[in-house]
Design an enzyme around this catalytic site. Sequence first.
Site, PDB file in Angstrom:
ATOM      1  CE1 TYR A 174      -3.097   3.002   0.470  1.00  0.00           C
ATOM      2  CE2 TYR A 174      -3.821   1.971   2.659  1.00  0.00           C
ATOM      3  CZ  TYR A 174      -3.798   3.049   1.743  1.00  0.00           C
ATOM      4  OH  TYR A 174      -4.814   4.213   1.910  1.00  0.00           O
TER       5      TYR A 174
ATOM      6  CE  LYS B 247      -6.178   1.865  -1.391  1.00  0.00           C
ATOM      7  NZ  LYS B 247      -6.783   1.996  -0.074  1.00  0.00           N
TER       8      LYS B 247
END
EC number: 4.3.3.7
Length: 297
Positions: A144, A172
Site C-alpha cells: 500500500y 495499491k
Amino acid sequence: MSAKETIEKLQNARIITALVTPFKENGQINFGAFPKLIEDLLANHTEGLILAGTTAESPTLTHDEELAIFAAVNKIVDGRIPLIAGVGTNDTRDSVEFVKEVAELGYIDAGLAVTPYYNKPSQEGIYQHFKAIATASDLPIILYNIPGRVVTEIQVETILRLAELENVIAIKECTNTDNLAYLIEKLPKDFLVYTGEDGLAFHTKALGGQGVISVASHILGQEFFEMFAEIDQGSIQKAAAIQRKILPKINALFSVTSPAPIKTVLNAKGYEVGGLRLPLVACTTEESKIILEKIGN
C-alpha cells in the site's frame, strides 16, 4: 490459501471497496449496520472488500476491534468475494505478530500493508519492513503506497524488488499515472496493480492495470463496472465519457478528509454508518450540503 490461489481469486476482483466502519453515537462499532451496506455493495458490483484500511479509520481501531470486524464481515460475505485485511502499521514487530494472527483465521484472502508512517525509513528499511511481514506467514500481501498520508513513498525500484518475494502479490498504488504505467509495464504479468485513487480508475484500467481499490464504489459501483466493461470491449471513448461524468462526484468525496464525505453520503442514504472517531470529525453542515448537492441521487 497460497499466493497463486489468491492471485487467481483476485483476477475477478477489479472493483474492491475499502469499507467504512459504522459507529454508534457512543463511538462503538455498529455491527448491525454491516449487513445492509455489504449486501448493497455486492449488488452494485463490489468484487472484493478491504477491511480495517484507511477508509475504515484503522488508526483509531484496536486490533481486537479489527478482528471483530473481520469475523462479522466474513459471516455476511460467506465466501462470495475476496476479503483483504489491513495488517500493516509503522511498527514492524507489531505488524508481523498481527499478520500471523490474521493468517490463522483461515478466511482472509490477503493482507494490505501500508508503508511505515512517521518513522520515515529509508528504501532499504521499507524493503525489510515489507519482507518481514511477507515472510511471517503464508498470507499473501498487497503493498500500500500512499505518500500523501504517510509522507514516505515506496519508490518504483523498491516495488520491483519487493515483487520478487513470493508472497507479495499486488499493490495499491496512490501516486500518479507515470508510476502506474511504469509498474504495469515492468512488474510480472501476474502481479496485480490497483490504483487507490478513484480519479485514476479509468487510467489504471486503460493502461492494463487490474482495477481500483475504492472509496467511491460505496455509491458508484455500477458506474465503475460499466466503465471497466467499456474498456474491456475497446470502447475507450465511451469509458472516458463515464469517467468524466463521475469525476465531479469523486472529487466531492475527497473535498475534505476521507472518510468524512462518504460517511455523510451513506448516512443520507440511510445506511447508519454514523460519525468518525477523533481526531477525524464529521463534515460541517455547509460541507455536507455541498457534497450532497454534487453527489445528487
